[in-house]
Design a protein around this motif. Structure first.
Motif, mmCIF file in Angstrom:
data_model
loop_
_atom_site.group_PDB
_atom_site.id
_atom_site.type_symbol
_atom_site.label_atom_id
_atom_site.label_comp_id
_atom_site.label_asym_id
_atom_site.label_seq_id
_atom_site.Cartn_x
_atom_site.Cartn_y
_atom_site.Cartn_z
ATOM 1 N N ALA A 1 -86.232 -14.051 -16.964
ATOM 2 C CA ALA A 1 -87.478 -13.836 -16.221
ATOM 3 C C ALA A 1 -88.522 -13.234 -17.149
ATOM 4 C CB ALA A 1 -87.236 -12.909 -15.029
ATOM 5 N N TYR A 2 -89.765 -13.731 -17.034
ATOM 6 C CA TYR A 2 -90.894 -13.263 -17.840
ATOM 7 C C TYR A 2 -92.025 -12.844 -16.900
ATOM 8 C CZ TYR A 2 -88.659 -15.652 -21.784
ATOM 9 O OH TYR A 2 -87.786 -16.066 -22.752
ATOM 10 N N VAL A 3 -92.677 -11.720 -17.226
ATOM 11 C CA VAL A 3 -93.896 -11.350 -16.507
ATOM 12 C C VAL A 3 -95.080 -11.850 -17.331
ATOM 13 C CG1 VAL A 3 -93.906 -9.031 -17.535
ATOM 14 C CG2 VAL A 3 -95.239 -9.494 -15.470
ATOM 15 N N ILE A 4 -96.059 -12.466 -16.630
ATOM 16 C CA ILE A 4 -97.158 -13.164 -17.288
ATOM 17 C C ILE A 4 -98.407 -12.282 -17.305
ATOM 18 C CG2 ILE A 4 -98.538 -15.258 -17.302
ATOM 19 C CD1 ILE A 4 -95.477 -15.625 -17.744
ATOM 20 N N ASN A 5 -98.955 -12.049 -18.494
ATOM 21 C CA ASN A 5 -100.177 -11.265 -18.614
ATOM 22 C C ASN A 5 -101.365 -12.077 -18.073
ATOM 23 O OD1 ASN A 5 -101.523 -8.802 -19.852
ATOM 24 N ND2 ASN A 5 -102.683 -10.457 -20.812
ATOM 25 N N ARG A 6 -102.092 -11.488 -17.094
ATOM 26 C CA ARG A 6 -103.206 -12.194 -16.476
ATOM 27 C C ARG A 6 -104.535 -11.454 -16.620
ATOM 28 N NH1 ARG A 6 -101.448 -17.199 -16.386
ATOM 29 N NH2 ARG A 6 -99.901 -17.672 -14.785
ATOM 30 N N VAL B 1 -94.652 -13.975 -12.238
ATOM 31 C CA VAL B 1 -93.363 -13.956 -12.918
ATOM 32 C C VAL B 1 -92.871 -15.393 -13.027
ATOM 33 C CG1 VAL B 1 -90.955 -13.198 -12.794
ATOM 34 C CG2 VAL B 1 -92.795 -11.644 -12.097
ATOM 35 N N HIS B 2 -92.401 -15.784 -14.217
ATOM 36 C CA HIS B 2 -91.799 -17.094 -14.422
ATOM 37 C C HIS B 2 -90.301 -16.909 -14.653
ATOM 38 C CE1 HIS B 2 -95.759 -19.272 -15.723
ATOM 39 N NE2 HIS B 2 -95.826 -18.741 -14.521
ATOM 40 N N VAL B 3 -89.503 -17.629 -13.849
ATOM 41 C CA VAL B 3 -88.048 -17.534 -13.949
ATOM 42 C C VAL B 3 -87.513 -18.858 -14.484
ATOM 43 C CG1 VAL B 3 -85.908 -17.096 -12.722
ATOM 44 C CG2 VAL B 3 -88.005 -15.928 -12.008
ATOM 45 N N TYR B 4 -86.636 -18.768 -15.483
ATOM 46 C CA TYR B 4 -86.072 -19.951 -16.110
ATOM 47 C C TYR B 4 -84.566 -19.977 -15.906
ATOM 48 C CZ TYR B 4 -90.517 -20.664 -18.493
ATOM 49 O OH TYR B 4 -91.833 -20.898 -18.770
ATOM 50 N N VAL B 5 -84.060 -21.126 -15.407
ATOM 51 C CA VAL B 5 -82.625 -21.410 -15.383
ATOM 52 C C VAL B 5 -82.397 -22.458 -16.461
ATOM 53 C CG1 VAL B 5 -80.666 -22.208 -14.034
ATOM 54 C CG2 VAL B 5 -82.492 -20.892 -12.932
ATOM 55 N N LEU C 1 -83.290 -20.311 -6.686
ATOM 56 C CA LEU C 1 -83.578 -21.488 -7.499
ATOM 57 C C LEU C 1 -82.383 -22.436 -7.520
ATOM 58 C CD1 LEU C 1 -85.142 -19.653 -10.571
ATOM 59 C CD2 LEU C 1 -86.335 -20.556 -8.571
ATOM 60 N N ASP C 2 -82.661 -23.716 -7.737
ATOM 61 C CA ASP C 2 -81.601 -24.701 -7.921
ATOM 62 C C ASP C 2 -80.964 -24.516 -9.289
ATOM 63 O OD1 ASP C 2 -82.098 -25.878 -5.458
ATOM 64 O OD2 ASP C 2 -83.615 -27.234 -6.278
ATOM 65 N N ALA D 1 -83.687 -24.402 -19.307
ATOM 66 C CA ALA D 1 -85.041 -24.715 -19.757
ATOM 67 C C ALA D 1 -85.990 -24.967 -18.595
ATOM 68 C CB ALA D 1 -85.006 -25.939 -20.667
ATOM 69 N N ALA D 2 -85.474 -24.959 -17.357
ATOM 70 C CA ALA D 2 -86.307 -25.266 -16.187
ATOM 71 C C ALA D 2 -86.946 -23.984 -15.656
ATOM 72 C CB ALA D 2 -85.462 -25.922 -15.102
ATOM 73 N N GLY D 3 -88.281 -23.949 -15.610
ATOM 74 C CA GLY D 3 -88.995 -22.751 -15.189
ATOM 75 C C GLY D 3 -89.601 -22.898 -13.804
ATOM 76 N N THR D 4 -89.649 -21.773 -13.074
ATOM 77 C CA THR D 4 -90.231 -21.735 -11.728
ATOM 78 C C THR D 4 -91.122 -20.513 -11.622
ATOM 79 O OG1 THR D 4 -88.295 -22.819 -10.769
ATOM 80 C CG2 THR D 4 -89.746 -21.623 -9.265
ATOM 81 N N PRO D 5 -92.388 -20.662 -11.211
ATOM 82 C CA PRO D 5 -93.255 -19.487 -11.051
ATOM 83 C C PRO D 5 -93.024 -18.807 -9.701
ATOM 84 C CG PRO D 5 -94.489 -21.495 -10.613
ATOM 85 C CD PRO D 5 -93.116 -21.931 -11.019
ATOM 86 N N THR D 6 -93.178 -17.501 -9.673
ATOM 87 C CA THR D 6 -93.158 -16.730 -8.437
ATOM 88 C C THR D 6 -94.115 -15.565 -8.617
ATOM 89 O OG1 THR D 6 -91.744 -15.658 -6.784
ATOM 90 C CG2 THR D 6 -91.227 -15.233 -9.104
ATOM 91 N N THR D 7 -94.264 -14.756 -7.565
ATOM 92 C CA THR D 7 -95.199 -13.629 -7.598
ATOM 93 C C THR D 7 -94.472 -12.349 -7.235
ATOM 94 O OG1 THR D 7 -97.024 -15.076 -6.957
ATOM 95 C CG2 THR D 7 -97.366 -12.721 -6.703
#
Length: 554
Positions: free
Chosen positions: A322-327, A274-278, A311-312, A280-286
């Motif tokens: 939040a986006y879920v990433i196809n893997r 999952v990628h979370v953006y505040v 997140l900061d 334009a700043a993105g942070t990956p998580t699981t």
């Protein structure tokens, strides 16, 4: 003459059996068989039998072979045809009706007078096929409602199916890119039973089928039992897109935001990225945190599908997405959702909840937080230049719940001595750490009572042995009973306002009932018109002073 009955909107011929013509049961049944067979031969279409339950039983003898070949048009007139508890009686040989004539007193636009009104058993496609002479009038109908992932390699197919020729459950064949699987539409579907009254509710199907890697399409078919043919109930694409939900976005401290939700990829049991953006700043998580509710909804994937990340974030309103990433397998990245959250700046903030006044003082309470620290901060209270320093360290679980990350210890309360009259009381949150400055929490205006006793002389009367004095008195600084001094022509007497007065207690809650006066004073009176009697409430708790309750001349 009816002609060939071969028009595009012509129903088959109908045998209306309502009178016996004097024929015995067996003869009438045989006559009906001959008529139906001959009309079918001449038109090439199977006729419909119009008859009622009791006529078929009493006049025709309940033969069952006719119902096995020809459809039923049933007259049955209930008081309430929409009642879900009413089921019309069906004559022997038929499992259900094709048409149900439920009233003979209906109304139809363009027709004067009462009209027979009917219901058709099945779908509009079935009716069109029956009227057009096609074989599809007896074909199954239904739906493929949904596909629900069950594991990385299977999907549950759900829907319903009915065959117009039977009330029994029929087979449904499910195909995944051409690979077939069979099930029976025999599970409870009350919505289907309510919509198609002649068939009952047991026509649902639900089947888990394997889905090989790269599979793209699922189709379901209702399998025909008698007249008609198999029917496609619907097809749905197998999307490989991951999915989930953004549950919550909230402030987690100064410059911090917490983001929570769940996600899974139907093509793998591995935790989804999952990628979370505040902004334009993105942070990956699981998405690997425990979520029992998600595991119960999607068996086969397990419960560890949640994510929670802090997140900061700079102060001010921020959009968080939040986006879920196809893997794995087919599919693309999917947006789980976006929320807007207001991140506090460095200035402290809070609320003045309550300000109350009593003689000589005001009481104030509320809460305050400095977003730079979870520690309690000072609150300064002012009135006419007088100040009071408090610490916002009291327990306030409601504040802790509203601002997670700061804890519960941010409540304040205290008392400030003030003069009687209209007063303005203001509270300030004192910046305790980091950036920011002191902030006004709010001001309230209150009227502070003087504190002097008050009350009423209800009655002064001459009685045997003296003068009766009755009434009540209260010192607003205390709930205890107070002395009352009574002067008769300058001669003083002391009584205590401690008699029960429920009316006073009800009118002035918080002081109780024991504030009544009812005493006989042993005095010698002067001639009539020259006796003056005055009563005074005696102040017992500062601030305040003695006060006149009233005078009477008797």
């Amino acid at each position: 003459m009816t002609g060939s009955l071969g028009g595009g909107q012509d129903l088959p011929g109908v045998l209306d059996l309502e009178e016996s013509g004097g024929l015995p049961k067996a003869d009438l049944a045989q006559w009906a068989r001959i008529w139906l067979s001959e009309v079918e031969r001449l038109t090439g279409r199977s006729p419909i039998v119009y008859t009622g339950y009791y006529f078929w039983r009493d006049a025709v003898g309940n033969p069952t072979d006719i119902g096995e070949r020809y459809r039923l048009w049933l007259p049955s007139y209930p008081t309430n045809p929409d009642s879900t508890t009413f089921t019309p009686l069906v004559p022997a040989g038929w499992s259900t009706w094709t048409f149900w004539q439920y009233t003979s007193s209906g109304s139809v636009p363009g027709i004067v007078g009462p009209v027979d009104v009917n219901r058709f058993c099945c779908s509009a496609t079935n009716l069109g096929d029956l009227a057009g002479g096609g074989a599809g009038g007896g074909s199954p109908f239904g739906a493929l409602d949904r596909l629900s992932p069950e594991s990385t390699s299977s999907v549950r197919v759900s829907g319903w199916a009915i065959d117009p020729d039977t009330t029994g459950s029929i087979q449904v064949h499910v195909y995944v890119d051409g690979a077939g699987f069979a099930t029976t539409a025999n599970t409870e579907r009350s919505d289907v039973g309510a919509a198609y009254r002649g068939f009952g509710s047991n026509h649902g199907y639900s089947l888990a089928v394997p889905v090989p890697a790269g599979a793209r399409r699922v189709c379901a078919y209702g399998i025909n039992t008698e007249s008609g043919g198999n029917v496609n109930l619907g097809c749905q694409a197998l999307s490989g897109d991951p999915f989930g939900v953004l549950d919550d976005v909230r402030v987690a401290g100064l410059g911090k935001v917490r983001v929570e939700g769940w996600a899974l990829d139907p093509n793998t049991v591995a935790p989804a990225d999952v990628h979370v953006y505040v902004g334009a700043a993105g942070t990956p998580t699981t998405a690997s945190a425990p979520r029992a509710d998600v595991g119960a909804a999607f068996p086969g994937f397990g419960p560890d599908r949640g994510f929670s990340v802090v997140l900061d974030a700079a102060g001010g309103p921020k959009q968080v997405c939040a986006y879920v990433i196809n893997r794995a397998g087919p599919g693309t990245n999917r947006l789980l959702g976006c929320r807007t959250v207001d991140i506090p700046t460095g200035d402290p903030f809070g609320v003045v909840d309550v300000v109350t006044a009593s003689p000589g003082r005001v009481d104030i309470s509320g809460w305050a937080i400095d977003p730079d620290t979870a520690s309690p901060i000072q609150v300064h209270v002012y009135e006419s230049g007088k100040g009071l320093a408090l610490v916002a360290a009291g327990s306030r679980p409601d504040v802790g719940a509203a601002f997670p990350g700061y804890g519960d210890t941010h409540g304040f309360s205290g008392s400030l001595a003030v003069e009687p009259g209209l007063r303005s009381v203001c509270a300030y949150a004192i910046n305790g750490s980091g950036s920011g400055s002191n902030r006004l929490l709010g001001c309230r205006s209150v009227t502070v009572p003087s504190g002097a006793p008050f009350g009423v002389v209800d009655d002064v009367a001459v009685v045997g042995g003296g003068v009766r004095v009755a009434g009540w008195a209260i010192d607003p600084s205390t709930s205890v009973s107070i002395p009352v001094h009574v002067y008769v022509n300058g001669q003083g007497y002391v009584v205590t306002a401690d008699r029960s007065r429920p009316d006073v207690g009800a009118a002035l809650p918080g002081f109780g009932d024991a504030h009544g006066i009812d005493d006989v004073l042993p005095v010698t009176l002067l001639p009539p018109g020259r006796n003056r009697i005055c009563s005074y409430g005696i102040d017992v708790v500062a601030p305040g002073s003695n006060s006149l309750l009233g005078c009477r001349t008797i």
